[in-house]
Design an enzyme around this catalytic site. Structure first.
Site, short mmCIF file in Angstrom:
data_model
loop_
_atom_site.label_atom_id
_atom_site.label_comp_id
_atom_site.label_asym_id
_atom_site.label_seq_id
_atom_site.Cartn_x
_atom_site.Cartn_y
_atom_site.Cartn_z
N ASP A 145 16.81 1.82 -32.73
CA ASP A 145 16.74 2.99 -31.85
C ASP A 145 18.09 3.70 -31.80
O ASP A 145 18.18 4.85 -31.34
CB ASP A 145 16.35 2.57 -30.42
CG ASP A 145 14.85 2.67 -30.18
OD1 ASP A 145 14.20 3.50 -30.85
OD2 ASP A 145 14.34 1.93 -29.32
N LYS A 202 3.75 2.96 -33.44
CA LYS A 202 4.89 2.53 -34.27
C LYS A 202 4.46 1.40 -35.20
O LYS A 202 4.82 1.38 -36.38
CB LYS A 202 6.06 2.08 -33.37
CG LYS A 202 6.72 3.26 -32.66
CD LYS A 202 7.68 2.84 -31.56
CE LYS A 202 8.18 4.07 -30.82
NZ LYS A 202 9.05 3.77 -29.67
N GLN A 220 10.86 -1.41 -26.14
CA GLN A 220 10.27 -0.15 -25.69
C GLN A 220 10.72 0.16 -24.25
O GLN A 220 10.58 -0.67 -23.35
CB GLN A 220 8.74 -0.23 -25.75
CG GLN A 220 8.03 1.05 -25.37
CD GLN A 220 8.30 2.21 -26.33
OE1 GLN A 220 8.29 2.03 -27.54
NE2 GLN A 220 8.55 3.38 -25.79
#
Ligand code: NDP
Length: 296
Positions: free
Chosen positions: A119, A52, A96
């Site tokens: 997200d 990412k 994460q």
């Protein structure tokens, strides 16, 4: 003839559009920033975060990296998230998952400012998506819709089945299909006659996590198949290989269009994370989101 939906090429196009939008922001002295928070040393999570960060650099998004020890307390993690929420240099926050068992992942997700929730997992964004307001759309579902619309620009009136009802894939992709005027069935482990329900569908989105569970015989002739599954199995040569939730070789004989695994939905997820970061940077400043990064 079956169309193969090339997720790598479409993801490259999304990333190019994000780079263009980020370039336009930098002309106005705005440098979008994504904060990544990695807790512990899970090897897969490290690879995901590294990918990412690399993808951010390629489109001109700044990364602000936080790597925390596995034994960090939940209070300390929430404190960091609070500081990132308040930091004007940070447009998006990515914690994460999975987190160590001692930390409540739902509490960590809920601590993120919904405007920085790239997200799209915060309940505010899930709720906004379900009532049709502007929301941060979870990355994999957004990627599925872009792939679907690459072969089916207007799915109005089509019958779609989503196999899987997770909060991160199944439910949000079902909301997006509904918003696109599909008639949506959400199937799960207790669904009766799943094969027949799939066969009726014009669009099949598979998000189960079971290697090749959906057989070619379950796919209606000409249907569009978007396979979210990523499953590692052992090949005949004893080496590991990735397969989806759909039996690709048999499904491609009947489908009108289908995504491969790998090279289908997978590359779209990071591309849509970059896209969400650019969108967050615009919205937080009250600026219009450029058409180039709107959902197709
Ligand atoms: P979850 O395990 O959270 O959800 C799986 C869903 O599948 C559940 O709703 C479950 O039903 C349903 N299910 C399980 N078994 C069956 C069955 N036999 N028949 C019908 N439904 C069933 O998985 P995720 O949503 O997180 O992920 C799904 C897949 O997508 C995984 O392979 C994952 O690796 C992949 N993935 C890929 C991403 C990408 O970037 N391409 C990103 C995220 C996920 P129930 O609710 O009843 O238990």
């Amino acid at each position: 003839m079956t169309r193969l939906i090339d997720g790598r090429a479409i993801a490259a196009d999304v990333r190019a559009r994000v780079a263009e939008a980020v370039g336009a922001l930098s002309d106005r002295d705005i440098a979008p920033g994504l904060a990544t928070v990695l807790v512990g040393d899970d090897p897969a999570s490290r690879v995901y975060v590294r990918n990412k960060i690399r993808a951010c650099a390629e489109v001109g998004i700044r990364s602000i990296e936080h790597a925390l020890d596995a034994d960090i307390s939940e209070a300390d993690l929430l404190d960091l998230v609070g500081r990132l929420n308040a930091d004007p240099e940070v447009d998006g926050i990515l914690v994460q998952l999975p987190l160590p068992a001692c930390i409540d992942a739902a509490r960590a997700t809920e601590a993120i400012d919904p405007r920085k929730d790239v997200d799209g997992f915060h309940t505010t964004n899930a709720g906004r998506l379900s009532v049709g307001l502007d929301a941060m759309v979870p990355c994999t579902p957004a990627g599925c819709m872009i792939l679907l619309k690459s072969v089916c620009p207007d799915p109005t009136g089509m019958r779609a089945i989503v196999v899987g009802r997770s909060n991160i894939v199944g439910k949000p992709v079902a909301q997006l299909l509904l918003a696109a005027n599909c008639t949506v069935t959400i199937a799960h482990s207790r669904t009766a006659d799943l094969d027949a329900r799939c066969r009726e569908a014009d669009i099949v989105i598979a998000a189960v996590g079971k290697p090749e569970m959906i057989e070619g015989g379950w796919i209606g002739p000409g249907a569009t198949v978007i396979d979210v599954g990523i499953n590692r199995v052992e090949g005949a040569d004893g080496k590991g290989r990735l397969v989806g939730d759909v039996e690709f070789e048999t499904a491609k004989e009947v489908a009108g269009a289908i995504t491969p695994v790998p090279g289908g939905v997978g590359p779209m997820t990071i591309a849509c994370l970059l896209r969400n970061t650019a969108i967050a940077a615009c919205r937080r400043r009250g600026m219009a989101v450029p058409d180039s990064v709107r959902l197709a």
